[in-house]
Design an enzyme around this catalytic site. Sequence first.
Site, short mmCIF file in Angstrom:
data_model
loop_
_atom_site.label_atom_id
_atom_site.label_comp_id
_atom_site.label_asym_id
_atom_site.label_seq_id
_atom_site.Cartn_x
_atom_site.Cartn_y
_atom_site.Cartn_z
N ALA A 267 -11.90 -43.87 -23.32
CA ALA A 267 -12.53 -42.60 -22.94
C ALA A 267 -11.45 -41.51 -22.90
O ALA A 267 -11.21 -40.87 -21.88
CB ALA A 267 -13.20 -42.73 -21.57
N HIS A 442 -30.35 -24.82 7.52
CA HIS A 442 -29.72 -25.90 8.30
C HIS A 442 -30.77 -26.94 8.64
O HIS A 442 -31.88 -26.59 9.02
CB HIS A 442 -29.13 -25.32 9.59
#
Length: 463
Positions: A267, A442
Site C-alpha cells: 500500500a 449537547h
Amino acid sequence: MNFDLIVIGSGPGGYVAAIRASQLGMKVGVVERSELGGICLNWGCIPTKALLKSAQVYEYVSHAADYGITLEGEAKADFEAIVKRSRGVAEGMSKGIQFLFKKNKIELIAGTGKLKPGKTVEVTDAEGKKTELKASHIILATGARSRELPNLKQDGKKIIGYREAMNLPKQPASMVVVGSGAIGSEFAYFYNALGTKVTLVEFMPNVVPVEDEEVSKQLERSFKKAGMKVMTSSTVESVNTSGDLCKVTVKTKKGEEIIEAEIVLSAVGISTNLEGLGLEETGVSIKNGKVEVDDYYRTSVEGVYAIGDIVGGPALAHVASHEGMICVEKIAGKHVEPLNYGNIPGCTYTHPEIASVGMTEKAAREAGYEIKIGKFPFSASGKASAAGAKEGFVKVIFDAKYGEWLGAHLIGENVTEMIAEVVVARKLETTGEEIIKSVHPHPTMSEAIMEAVAAAYDEVIHI
C-alpha cells in the site's frame, strides 16, 4: 457519433462531470473500459467502508459486555460473508450510477478510449472493434492504480494490492502491510480487528505521515493497544515467497528483521493511468507523471481537459468530483472559482477515525505563522464517554495575528462526519470567536470542535 462532451473514465471525477454537463444542456458520452463508477465505487472508497463497518460491528459485539449486554456464545467473524456484503454494496452503488446516466440521458460507451487529433476519441471494445467519436470537448478522467515497487512486485496471491485485499478467498492468519497511508492503515485496522496478526511497516517516522504528528502518535498508540505490530522508520528490503509463508526482510534502525506472514499487502501509493491514452501523439503536456492543466483543467491541447488522479493535487474522490464540476461549468460559460486545494478535507476510516483539513502545526510554524493551538480530548466529552469512545482529540490551529483558521486535526469516533464544519467555516473565513458563540448541541461529539476552539482562546469550560 458526435457529442458536446466525451469523458474518458467513469470514476468519481468522470461520472460527476458527465452528469453536471448534462444538467447544463450538453450531449454527453462516457467511455468506460471496466466497471461504471471506477475504482472508488467498485474497488476503493465504497466497498472498503463496507468492510470497515463489518469490522466495527464485530468489535462492538465482541465488547458487548462493556455496554451491559450479555450474549450467548462467542462472536465470530464470517470472512466470506463480510466480503460478499462489501461486493453487494459496491454492485448496488454501480447500479445507482447506471440509473443516473439514464436519468440524465448520458450515453455509456463500453471500451478503451484513446485520444486522437481533431477532438476525436477512438474506442476499442472487448472484441477489438474500433469506433471513432467526435466532441467539442474531451475530459480525461482515467484515475490511477496500485503502485508497485521494484522489490515488492505484486503477484496477486502472496504479494497483493488493495484490489485483492478486499476480495481474498479466505482470511489470512498473518499479514504484513507495507505503507501506512489511508489505504494501508485502513486495511491494517480491518484485518487486525478480525483477528489476523498484522504488522504495519512505514518508511517515515510516523504512521499516516501526512497527518499532524500528534494525530499520528495517537493512531500508533491505538493500533498497538489493539495488538498490531507497528514498525516506523523501516523499509521492506525483500520478500521471499518460495515457502508456504512469505519471509519479509525489514530494515529498521536497529538492523534487519525477518517477519513471516501469509500475505504481504503493498500500500505504497498509486500510479496514474496514462498509458495508451494517446497523449504524446496529440501533444498533451505531461510533467512528473501527471497531465499539466490550468486552474480550470484545460490541458495544452485546445478542447482537451484532465481531472482527478491524473493531474496534480490530492488523489481523493471528492477532489476529482469538484474538479469535474468546475471544469464543465467553465466549459458552459459559468462564472466559477478555482478550487482551493488548501481547504481539502482528508479522512482515514480506521478506528479511531482521522479527519483533517488545512495546515499541520509543523507546516504552520515552518510557514512563519505565530499560532494559537487549542486541543480538546474526547475523554472530557460526555457523548464520547456515554458511547465508550474516549480515544482521541480535536486539535485546532489559528493565526494569532489575524485569527485565520489555519487547520484542524481530529482523531476519534465519527470525526470523518465532523470535519465538514471546519471546511465550511474556513471557506466562509469564520473566526474562532464566531465558532465559540455558535451553539453546538449537547451531548454530541461535535461539541469538541467548539471546545477546542475555546481552548485556543483560553475560554474552554470542560477541561
